[in-house]
Design a protein around this motif. Structure first.
Motif, PDB file in Angstrom:
ATOM      1  N   ASP A 195      24.418  27.939  41.935  1.00 22.81           N
ATOM      2  CA  ASP A 195      24.420  27.068  42.305  1.00 22.81           C
ATOM      3  C   ASP A 195      26.048  27.222  41.763  1.00 22.81           C
ATOM      4  O   ASP A 195      26.357  26.490  42.319  1.00 22.81           O
ATOM      5  CB  ASP A 195      23.431  26.054  41.745  1.00 22.81           C
ATOM      6  CG  ASP A 195      22.380  25.593  42.131  1.00 22.81           C
ATOM      7  OD1 ASP A 195      21.978  26.329  43.308  1.00 22.81           O
ATOM      8  OD2 ASP A 195      21.470  25.265  40.411  1.00 22.81           O
ATOM      9  N   HIS A 196      26.144  27.675  40.489  1.00 22.15           N
ATOM     10  CA  HIS A 196      27.900  27.243  40.128  1.00 22.15           C
ATOM     11  C   HIS A 196      28.175  28.634  41.305  1.00 22.15           C
ATOM     12  O   HIS A 196      29.899  27.711  41.062  1.00 22.15           O
ATOM     13  CB  HIS A 196      27.475  28.459  38.762  1.00 22.15           C
ATOM     14  CG  HIS A 196      29.212  28.318  38.108  1.00 22.15           C
ATOM     15  ND1 HIS A 196      30.026  26.818  37.684  1.00 22.15           N
ATOM     16  CD2 HIS A 196      29.867  29.668  38.242  1.00 22.15           C
ATOM     17  CE1 HIS A 196      31.279  27.104  37.359  1.00 22.15           C
ATOM     18  NE2 HIS A 196      31.794  28.429  37.556  1.00 22.15           N
ATOM     19  N   LEU A 197      28.253  29.460  41.728  1.00 16.15           N
ATOM     20  CA  LEU A 197      28.982  29.920  42.952  1.00 16.15           C
ATOM     21  C   LEU A 197      29.070  29.436  43.892  1.00 16.15           C
ATOM     22  O   LEU A 197      29.749  29.790  44.695  1.00 16.15           O
ATOM     23  CB  LEU A 197      28.582  31.893  43.411  1.00 16.15           C
ATOM     24  CG  LEU A 197      28.958  32.845  41.750  1.00 16.15           C
ATOM     25  CD1 LEU A 197      27.806  34.193  41.806  1.00 16.15           C
ATOM     26  CD2 LEU A 197      30.537  32.900  41.435  1.00 16.15           C
ATOM     27  N   LEU A 198      28.212  28.890  44.701  1.00 13.47           N
ATOM     28  CA  LEU A 198      27.991  28.074  45.349  1.00 13.47           C
ATOM     29  C   LEU A 198      29.056  26.720  45.786  1.00 13.47           C
ATOM     30  O   LEU A 198      29.582  26.479  46.526  1.00 13.47           O
ATOM     31  CB  LEU A 198      25.948  28.271  46.075  1.00 13.47           C
ATOM     32  CG  LEU A 198      25.519  28.448  46.596  1.00 13.47           C
ATOM     33  CD1 LEU A 198      23.711  28.214  46.299  1.00 13.47           C
ATOM     34  CD2 LEU A 198      26.435  29.331  47.776  1.00 13.47           C
ATOM     35  N   ALA A 199      29.159  26.495  44.232  1.00 16.80           N
ATOM     36  CA  ALA A 199      30.138  24.672  44.563  1.00 16.80           C
ATOM     37  C   ALA A 199      30.799  25.163  44.246  1.00 16.80           C
ATOM     38  O   ALA A 199      32.322  24.764  44.482  1.00 16.80           O
ATOM     39  CB  ALA A 199      28.795  24.153  43.185  1.00 16.80           C
TER      40      ALA A 199
ATOM     41  N   LEU B  47      19.590  31.940  36.463  1.00 19.71           N
ATOM     42  CA  LEU B  47      20.052  32.203  37.791  1.00 19.71           C
ATOM     43  C   LEU B  47      19.913  31.308  38.234  1.00 19.71           C
ATOM     44  O   LEU B  47      21.409  31.495  39.091  1.00 19.71           O
ATOM     45  CB  LEU B  47      18.603  33.521  38.043  1.00 19.71           C
ATOM     46  CG  LEU B  47      19.124  35.114  37.520  1.00 19.71           C
ATOM     47  CD1 LEU B  47      17.406  36.081  37.343  1.00 19.71           C
ATOM     48  CD2 LEU B  47      20.158  35.664  37.630  1.00 19.71           C
ATOM     49  N   THR B  48      19.379  31.310  38.865  1.00 23.51           N
ATOM     50  CA  THR B  48      19.475  29.629  39.861  1.00 23.51           C
ATOM     51  C   THR B  48      20.915  29.184  39.370  1.00 23.51           C
ATOM     52  O   THR B  48      21.315  28.548  39.685  1.00 23.51           O
ATOM     53  CB  THR B  48      18.059  28.292  39.695  1.00 23.51           C
ATOM     54  OG1 THR B  48      17.274  29.399  39.574  1.00 23.51           O
ATOM     55  CG2 THR B  48      18.476  27.019  40.743  1.00 23.51           C
TER      56      THR B  48
ATOM     57  N   LEU C 134      17.912  32.631  49.562  1.00 26.40           N
ATOM     58  CA  LEU C 134      17.798  33.720  48.585  1.00 26.40           C
ATOM     59  C   LEU C 134      17.672  33.076  47.720  1.00 26.40           C
ATOM     60  O   LEU C 134      16.175  32.908  46.690  1.00 26.40           O
ATOM     61  CB  LEU C 134      18.901  34.239  48.710  1.00 26.40           C
ATOM     62  CG  LEU C 134      18.243  35.714  49.931  1.00 26.40           C
ATOM     63  CD1 LEU C 134      19.792  36.743  49.634  1.00 26.40           C
ATOM     64  CD2 LEU C 134      17.290  36.420  49.640  1.00 26.40           C
ATOM     65  N   ARG C 135      18.117  31.527  47.365  1.00 25.24           N
ATOM     66  CA  ARG C 135      18.273  31.320  46.480  1.00 25.24           C
ATOM     67  C   ARG C 135      16.918  29.971  46.545  1.00 25.24           C
ATOM     68  O   ARG C 135      16.559  30.026  45.401  1.00 25.24           O
ATOM     69  CB  ARG C 135      19.410  29.935  46.362  1.00 25.24           C
ATOM     70  CG  ARG C 135      19.320  28.995  44.840  1.00 25.24           C
ATOM     71  CD  ARG C 135      18.933  27.935  44.937  1.00 25.24           C
ATOM     72  NE  ARG C 135      19.268  27.184  44.305  1.00 25.24           N
ATOM     73  CZ  ARG C 135      18.929  25.952  43.347  1.00 25.24           C
ATOM     74  NH1 ARG C 135      16.909  26.092  44.593  1.00 25.24           N
ATOM     75  NH2 ARG C 135      18.559  25.464  42.468  1.00 25.24           N
ATOM     76  N   THR C 136      16.750  29.420  48.117  1.00 21.99           N
ATOM     77  CA  THR C 136      15.791  28.430  47.902  1.00 21.99           C
ATOM     78  C   THR C 136      14.269  29.614  47.582  1.00 21.99           C
ATOM     79  O   THR C 136      13.405  28.922  47.227  1.00 21.99           O
ATOM     80  CB  THR C 136      15.365  27.890  48.916  1.00 21.99           C
ATOM     81  OG1 THR C 136      17.328  26.979  48.907  1.00 21.99           O
ATOM     82  CG2 THR C 136      14.312  27.211  49.296  1.00 21.99           C
ATOM     83  N   GLU C 137      14.560  30.451  48.184  1.00 16.86           N
ATOM     84  CA  GLU C 137      13.390  31.334  47.901  1.00 16.86           C
ATOM     85  C   GLU C 137      12.737  31.902  46.555  1.00 16.86           C
ATOM     86  O   GLU C 137      11.559  31.955  45.880  1.00 16.86           O
ATOM     87  CB  GLU C 137      12.863  32.809  48.828  1.00 16.86           C
ATOM     88  CG  GLU C 137      13.277  31.914  50.221  1.00 16.86           C
ATOM     89  CD  GLU C 137      13.371  33.548  51.643  1.00 16.86           C
ATOM     90  OE1 GLU C 137      13.577  34.878  50.882  1.00 16.86           O
ATOM     91  OE2 GLU C 137      14.286  33.657  52.050  1.00 16.86           O
ATOM     92  N   GLY C 138      13.740  32.408  45.620  1.00 17.93           N
ATOM     93  CA  GLY C 138      13.669  32.573  44.543  1.00 17.93           C
ATOM     94  C   GLY C 138      13.164  31.489  43.707  1.00 17.93           C
ATOM     95  O   GLY C 138      12.440  31.461  42.868  1.00 17.93           O
TER      96      GLY C 138
ATOM     97  N   LEU D 157      25.466  39.525  46.716  1.00 22.11           N
ATOM     98  CA  LEU D 157      26.009  39.022  47.440  1.00 22.11           C
ATOM     99  C   LEU D 157      27.382  37.741  47.227  1.00 22.11           C
ATOM    100  O   LEU D 157      28.045  38.417  48.233  1.00 22.11           O
ATOM    101  CB  LEU D 157      24.904  37.984  48.581  1.00 22.11           C
ATOM    102  CG  LEU D 157      25.262  37.629  49.707  1.00 22.11           C
ATOM    103  CD1 LEU D 157      25.526  39.092  50.961  1.00 22.11           C
ATOM    104  CD2 LEU D 157      24.039  36.893  51.005  1.00 22.11           C
ATOM    105  N   LEU D 158      26.907  36.445  46.487  1.00 21.14           N
ATOM    106  CA  LEU D 158      28.099  36.264  46.745  1.00 21.14           C
ATOM    107  C   LEU D 158      28.997  36.717  45.389  1.00 21.14           C
ATOM    108  O   LEU D 158      30.205  36.433  46.160  1.00 21.14           O
ATOM    109  CB  LEU D 158      27.230  35.083  45.859  1.00 21.14           C
ATOM    110  CG  LEU D 158      26.904  34.326  46.696  1.00 21.14           C
ATOM    111  CD1 LEU D 158      25.778  33.008  45.829  1.00 21.14           C
ATOM    112  CD2 LEU D 158      27.259  33.112  47.792  1.00 21.14           C
ATOM    113  N   GLU D 159      29.137  37.629  44.987  1.00 25.77           N
ATOM    114  CA  GLU D 159      30.115  38.316  44.218  1.00 25.77           C
ATOM    115  C   GLU D 159      30.421  39.266  44.895  1.00 25.77           C
ATOM    116  O   GLU D 159      31.932  39.253  44.802  1.00 25.77           O
ATOM    117  CB  GLU D 159      29.131  38.543  43.069  1.00 25.77           C
ATOM    118  CG  GLU D 159      29.248  37.430  41.688  1.00 25.77           C
ATOM    119  CD  GLU D 159      28.368  37.681  40.659  1.00 25.77           C
ATOM    120  OE1 GLU D 159      28.084  39.542  40.567  1.00 25.77           O
ATOM    121  OE2 GLU D 159      28.077  37.587  39.134  1.00 25.77           O
TER     122      GLU D 159
END
Length: 118
Positions: free
Chosen positions: A64-68, A59-60, A84-88, A110-112
């Motif tokens: 990361d892929h979607l953020l990049a 999932l991380t 959310l990524r950092t917390e997760g 959220l990203l999708e």
């Protein structure tokens, strides 16, 4: 409002402890739910996941892929997804797998969702 006396609080605590002592004890590590199917791929395949460190890593990497990836996601959504990524990731590393997975999934949604509406 009436406060309880120290004796009442002590007796109440002893009553709760007695209730806990009467509860059936489980031995060994808690059993995680067995592998559960998760739908969601466009090609019709079903991913099988579990609450595991490997799934947290997967999932991380997806987040990361979607953020990049270049996209038109609003800055606020990007900031929320990063948080959310950092917390997760932190929760997963500290063995709070379900909470970590929940945050990572929220970041993905959220990203999708933001990509669909941009």
């Amino acid at each position: 409002m009436r406060l309880l006396s120290p004796t009442s609080v002590c007796l109440l605590g002893l009553g709760l402890m007695g209730s806990l002592a009467a509860a059936p004890a489980t031995h060994g590590p808690a059993q995680l739910a067995p592998v559960k199917p998760v739908a969601g791929k466009e090609d019709g395949t079903i991913s099988v996941t579990s609450d595991s460190a490997e799934y947290c890593t997967q999932l991380t990497q997806s987040v990361d892929h979607l953020l990049a990836t270049p996209h038109g996601i609003p800055v606020g959504a990007m900031d929320d997804a990063r948080r959310l990524r950092t917390e997760g990731d932190t929760l997963c590393r500290h063995r709070h797998l379900r909470a970590g997975i929940a945050r990572l999934r929220r970041a993905l949604v959220l990203l999708e969702h933001s990509q669909e509406h941009s």
